[in-house]
Design a protein around this motif. Structure first.
Motif, PDB file in Angstrom:
ATOM      1  N   ALA A   1       0.842  -1.207   0.000  1.00  6.85           N
ATOM      2  CA  ALA A   1       0.000   0.000   0.000  1.00  6.85           C
ATOM      3  C   ALA A   1       0.872   1.250   0.000  1.00  6.85           C
ATOM      4  O   ALA A   1       0.618   2.211  -0.738  1.00  6.85           O
ATOM      5  N   ARG A   2       1.920   1.216   0.819  1.00 10.12           N
ATOM      6  CA  ARG A   2       2.854   2.363   0.886  1.00 10.12           C
ATOM      7  C   ARG A   2       3.487   2.604  -0.478  1.00 10.12           C
ATOM      8  O   ARG A   2       3.615   3.749  -0.913  1.00 10.12           O
ATOM      9  N   ALA A   3       3.863   1.502  -1.136  1.00  7.27           N
ATOM     10  CA  ALA A   3       4.529   1.622  -2.438  1.00  7.27           C
ATOM     11  C   ALA A   3       3.588   2.234  -3.468  1.00  7.27           C
ATOM     12  O   ALA A   3       4.034   2.821  -4.453  1.00  7.27           O
ATOM     13  N   ARG A   4       2.261   2.099  -3.233  1.00 10.28           N
ATOM     14  CA  ARG A   4       1.309   2.685  -4.178  1.00 10.28           C
ATOM     15  C   ARG A   4       0.842   4.065  -3.733  1.00 10.28           C
ATOM     16  O   ARG A   4      -0.201   4.552  -4.170  1.00 10.28           O
ATOM     17  N   GLY A   5       1.610   4.657  -2.816  1.00 11.83           N
ATOM     18  CA  GLY A   5       1.374   6.066  -2.510  1.00 11.83           C
ATOM     19  C   GLY A   5       0.406   6.320  -1.364  1.00 11.83           C
ATOM     20  O   GLY A   5       0.021   7.465  -1.121  1.00 11.83           O
ATOM     21  N   ILE A   6       0.003   5.265  -0.651  1.00 16.59           N
ATOM     22  CA  ILE A   6      -0.887   5.475   0.502  1.00 16.59           C
ATOM     23  C   ILE A   6      -0.025   5.799   1.728  1.00 16.59           C
ATOM     24  O   ILE A   6       0.972   5.121   1.981  1.00 16.59           O
ATOM     25  N   GLU A   7      -0.430   6.804   2.480  1.00 15.75           N
ATOM     26  CA  GLU A   7       0.345   7.154   3.672  1.00 15.75           C
ATOM     27  C   GLU A   7       0.329   6.016   4.680  1.00 15.75           C
ATOM     28  O   GLU A   7      -0.643   5.276   4.793  1.00 15.75           O
ATOM     29  N   ARG A   8       1.438   5.935   5.436  1.00 17.91           N
ATOM     30  CA  ARG A   8       1.637   4.831   6.375  1.00 17.91           C
ATOM     31  C   ARG A   8       0.464   4.675   7.353  1.00 17.91           C
ATOM     32  O   ARG A   8      -0.079   3.584   7.530  1.00 17.91           O
ATOM     33  N   LEU A   9       0.082   5.778   7.998  1.00 22.04           N
ATOM     34  CA  LEU A   9      -1.001   5.694   8.982  1.00 22.04           C
ATOM     35  C   LEU A   9      -2.309   5.277   8.310  1.00 22.04           C
ATOM     36  O   LEU A   9      -3.070   4.458   8.844  1.00 22.04           O
ATOM     37  N   ASP A  10      -2.576   5.846   7.138  1.00 28.07           N
ATOM     38  CA  ASP A  10      -3.811   5.497   6.417  1.00 28.07           C
ATOM     39  C   ASP A  10      -3.838   4.008   6.097  1.00 28.07           C
ATOM     40  O   ASP A  10      -4.863   3.338   6.270  1.00 28.07           O
ATOM     41  N   ALA A  11      -2.693   3.491   5.620  1.00 28.07           N
ATOM     42  CA  ALA A  11      -2.611   2.069   5.263  1.00 28.07           C
ATOM     43  C   ALA A  11      -2.913   1.202   6.493  1.00 28.07           C
ATOM     44  O   ALA A  11      -3.643   0.210   6.409  1.00 28.07           O
ATOM     45  N   GLN A  12      -2.374   1.596   7.619  1.00 32.48           N
ATOM     46  CA  GLN A  12      -2.597   0.825   8.855  1.00 32.48           C
ATOM     47  C   GLN A  12      -4.052   0.911   9.308  1.00 32.48           C
ATOM     48  O   GLN A  12      -4.665  -0.090   9.692  1.00 32.48           O
ATOM     49  N   LEU A  13      -4.619   2.121   9.272  1.00 29.78           N
ATOM     50  CA  LEU A  13      -6.011   2.293   9.730  1.00 29.78           C
ATOM     51  C   LEU A  13      -6.962   1.482   8.851  1.00 29.78           C
ATOM     52  O   LEU A  13      -7.901   0.855   9.347  1.00 29.78           O
ATOM     53  N   LEU A  14      -6.718   1.502   7.552  1.00 23.95           N
ATOM     54  CA  LEU A  14      -7.630   0.802   6.636  1.00 23.95           C
ATOM     55  C   LEU A  14      -7.495  -0.711   6.788  1.00 23.95           C
ATOM     56  O   LEU A  14      -8.495  -1.431   6.767  1.00 23.95           O
ATOM     57  N   LEU A  15      -6.266  -1.200   6.973  1.00 27.04           N
ATOM     58  CA  LEU A  15      -6.105  -2.644   7.153  1.00 27.04           C
ATOM     59  C   LEU A  15      -6.711  -3.082   8.493  1.00 27.04           C
ATOM     60  O   LEU A  15      -7.389  -4.112   8.580  1.00 27.04           O
ATOM     61  N   GLY A  16      -6.516  -2.266   9.517  1.00 26.26           N
ATOM     62  CA  GLY A  16      -7.129  -2.564  10.818  1.00 26.26           C
ATOM     63  C   GLY A  16      -8.641  -2.621  10.711  1.00 26.26           C
ATOM     64  O   GLY A  16      -9.305  -3.464  11.330  1.00 26.26           O
ATOM     65  N   HIS A  17      -9.200  -1.721   9.894  1.00 25.45           N
ATOM     66  CA  HIS A  17     -10.654  -1.683   9.681  1.00 25.45           C
ATOM     67  C   HIS A  17     -11.131  -2.982   9.027  1.00 25.45           C
ATOM     68  O   HIS A  17     -12.124  -3.577   9.450  1.00 25.45           O
ATOM     69  N   VAL A  18     -10.406  -3.423   8.003  1.00 25.44           N
ATOM     70  CA  VAL A  18     -10.785  -4.661   7.307  1.00 25.44           C
ATOM     71  C   VAL A  18     -10.756  -5.852   8.275  1.00 25.44           C
ATOM     72  O   VAL A  18     -11.649  -6.703   8.259  1.00 25.44           O
TER      73      VAL A  18
ATOM     74  N   ARG B   1      -9.260   5.271  -1.525  1.00 24.09           N
ATOM     75  CA  ARG B   1      -8.384   6.275  -0.897  1.00 24.09           C
ATOM     76  C   ARG B   1      -7.570   6.998  -1.973  1.00 24.09           C
ATOM     77  O   ARG B   1      -7.429   8.220  -1.940  1.00 24.09           O
ATOM     78  N   ARG B   2      -7.035   6.204  -2.923  1.00 25.01           N
ATOM     79  CA  ARG B   2      -6.247   6.827  -3.996  1.00 25.01           C
ATOM     80  C   ARG B   2      -7.117   7.735  -4.847  1.00 25.01           C
ATOM     81  O   ARG B   2      -6.648   8.695  -5.440  1.00 25.01           O
ATOM     82  N   GLY B   3      -8.423   7.427  -4.894  1.00 25.99           N
ATOM     83  CA  GLY B   3      -9.355   8.273  -5.643  1.00 25.99           C
ATOM     84  C   GLY B   3      -9.724   9.548  -4.898  1.00 25.99           C
ATOM     85  O   GLY B   3     -10.528  10.340  -5.392  1.00 25.99           O
ATOM     86  N   GLY B   4      -9.186   9.733  -3.692  1.00 26.94           N
ATOM     87  CA  GLY B   4      -9.384  10.993  -2.988  1.00 26.94           C
ATOM     88  C   GLY B   4     -10.396  10.960  -1.869  1.00 26.94           C
ATOM     89  O   GLY B   4     -10.674  11.991  -1.248  1.00 26.94           O
ATOM     90  N   GLU B   5     -10.976   9.779  -1.568  1.00 27.45           N
ATOM     91  CA  GLU B   5     -11.931   9.748  -0.451  1.00 27.45           C
ATOM     92  C   GLU B   5     -11.177   9.844   0.870  1.00 27.45           C
ATOM     93  O   GLU B   5     -10.170   9.167   1.059  1.00 27.45           O
ATOM     94  N   PRO B   6     -11.659  10.672   1.786  1.00 23.11           N
ATOM     95  CA  PRO B   6     -10.995  10.775   3.086  1.00 23.11           C
ATOM     96  C   PRO B   6     -11.052   9.436   3.830  1.00 23.11           C
ATOM     97  O   PRO B   6     -12.033   8.695   3.712  1.00 23.11           O
ATOM     98  N   VAL B   7     -10.006   9.157   4.595  1.00 18.38           N
ATOM     99  CA  VAL B   7      -9.981   7.924   5.390  1.00 18.38           C
ATOM    100  C   VAL B   7     -11.212   7.835   6.287  1.00 18.38           C
ATOM    101  O   VAL B   7     -11.772   6.755   6.478  1.00 18.38           O
ATOM    102  N   ALA B   8     -11.643   8.971   6.824  1.00 20.34           N
ATOM    103  CA  ALA B   8     -12.798   8.948   7.739  1.00 20.34           C
ATOM    104  C   ALA B   8     -14.037   8.369   7.060  1.00 20.34           C
ATOM    105  O   ALA B   8     -14.815   7.647   7.694  1.00 20.34           O
ATOM    106  N   TYR B   9     -14.241   8.675   5.774  1.00 20.40           N
ATOM    107  CA  TYR B   9     -15.401   8.102   5.070  1.00 20.40           C
ATOM    108  C   TYR B   9     -15.238   6.601   4.901  1.00 20.40           C
ATOM    109  O   TYR B   9     -16.206   5.839   4.972  1.00 20.40           O
ATOM    110  N   LEU B  10     -14.003   6.170   4.639  1.00 18.16           N
ATOM    111  CA  LEU B  10     -13.766   4.739   4.411  1.00 18.16           C
ATOM    112  C   LEU B  10     -13.927   3.953   5.706  1.00 18.16           C
ATOM    113  O   LEU B  10     -14.425   2.825   5.707  1.00 18.16           O
ATOM    114  N   LEU B  11     -13.519   4.569   6.814  1.00 18.85           N
ATOM    115  CA  LEU B  11     -13.693   3.916   8.119  1.00 18.85           C
ATOM    116  C   LEU B  11     -15.115   4.087   8.630  1.00 18.85           C
ATOM    117  O   LEU B  11     -15.575   3.319   9.471  1.00 18.85           O
TER     118      LEU B  11
END
Ligand code: GLN
Length: 273
Positions: free
Chosen positions: A11-28, A59-69
């Motif tokens: 996820a990081r390699a595809r440009g997702i910020e570290r914290l965002d990547a962790q929050l989204l994986l934790g959510h899943v 997320r890469r499409g611009g949706e805020p992490v808060a909406y995804l969580l």
């Protein structure tokens, strides 16, 4: 199968910020971040990997992490948010802290009337009701969608606030408050920063061409809706403090004061009727 560590690195390699990547994986996985980090050699099941990939794409499409969580922490409250409302910002906690100080000090009363204009998710109104339970808190919004989100948050958190539909002061004819506050749309309609915020309701971000329009309307109606000695607190753009100070002074307000946000920018201006 990838391990969690590999999924996070990808996820990081595809440009997702570290914290965002962790929050989204934790959510899943339905796990807190600390668990992920302690178990990063665990395998990511294919179904979870697919869900994770879907969230990363959004997320890469611009949706805020808060909406995804589906939620955002604000002033100690867990608020449910989605594309119907602005994502509550940490800077707005400065406005809430200021209001709490006033309600515990100069504005202290048995059941002070407080109004939050343009409440969105209900963030400001609910945080105030939580910290000052004796306050009678009212909130308005011109968006029925936003009021539905605010109402659901109020119910889930067990915080009683009055929610009214209408623009700024319009649903409050004949009513006076001890404290009024607002985080209105204040970004100039031509500001290039708006492009990065395209997933959020435009009406919550910008009043149109002139970033001061909503602030002007709120100040114009304030004297008629504040008790003598009552305060109006406004969030505004980093470069709007002088303009808001002038609006308040021209409207006859006294004791004009400014507070900075967490980044040190002028962010809130308030004054006493
Ligand atoms: N502070 C928000 C931002 O800069 C804007 C919110 C608003 O206009 N009230 O993203």
């Amino acid at each position: 199968m990838k391990t969690l560590a590999e999924a996070l690195a990808a996820a990081r390699a595809r440009g997702i910020e570290r914290l965002d990547a962790q929050l989204l994986l934790g959510h899943v996985l339905g796990r807190p971040r600390a668990w992920l980090l302690a178990h990063d050699d665990a395998a990511l099941a294919p179904a979870d990997a697919a869900r994770y990939a879907g969230l990363l794409a959004r997320r890469r499409g611009g949706e805020p992490v808060a909406y995804l969580l589906g939620s955002k922490e604000f002033h100690g409250l867990d608020l449910q948010v989605d594309a119907r409302v602005l994502v509550p910002r940490p800077d707005t906690e400065v406005l809430v802290d200021w209001a709490v100080e006033l309600l515990r000090g100069e504005l202290a009363a048995e059941a002070p009337g407080v109004v939050d204009l343009g409440t969105g998710s209900g963030a400001i109104a609910l945080a105030l009701k939580h910290d000052c339970p004796a306050a009678a808190v009212t909130a308005t919004d011109t968006s029925r969608d936003a009021l539905a989100v605010a109402g659901a948050n109020a119910e889930r958190l067990g915080l009683a606030v009055e929610l009214l539909h209408g623009s700024w002061w319009q649903p409050l004819a004949g009513r006076c408050f001890r404290l009024a506050l607002s985080n209105p749309p204040y970004i100039d309609g031509a500001d290039p920063h708006l492009a990065a915020l395209a997933a959020e309701p435009r009406s919550a971000l910008t009043p149109g061409a002139d970033g001061l329009r909503a602030l002007r309307e709120i100040v114009a109606g304030a004297a008629a809706h504040l008790e003598p000695g009552g305060w109006l607190l406004l969030e505004h753009g980093y470069d709007q403090a002088d303009a808001v100070r002038r609006l308040l002074a021209d409207a006859g307000f006294a004791g004009i004061a400014m507070r900075r946000d967490l980044g040190g920018q002028p962010r809130c201006t308030g004054a006493r009727r």
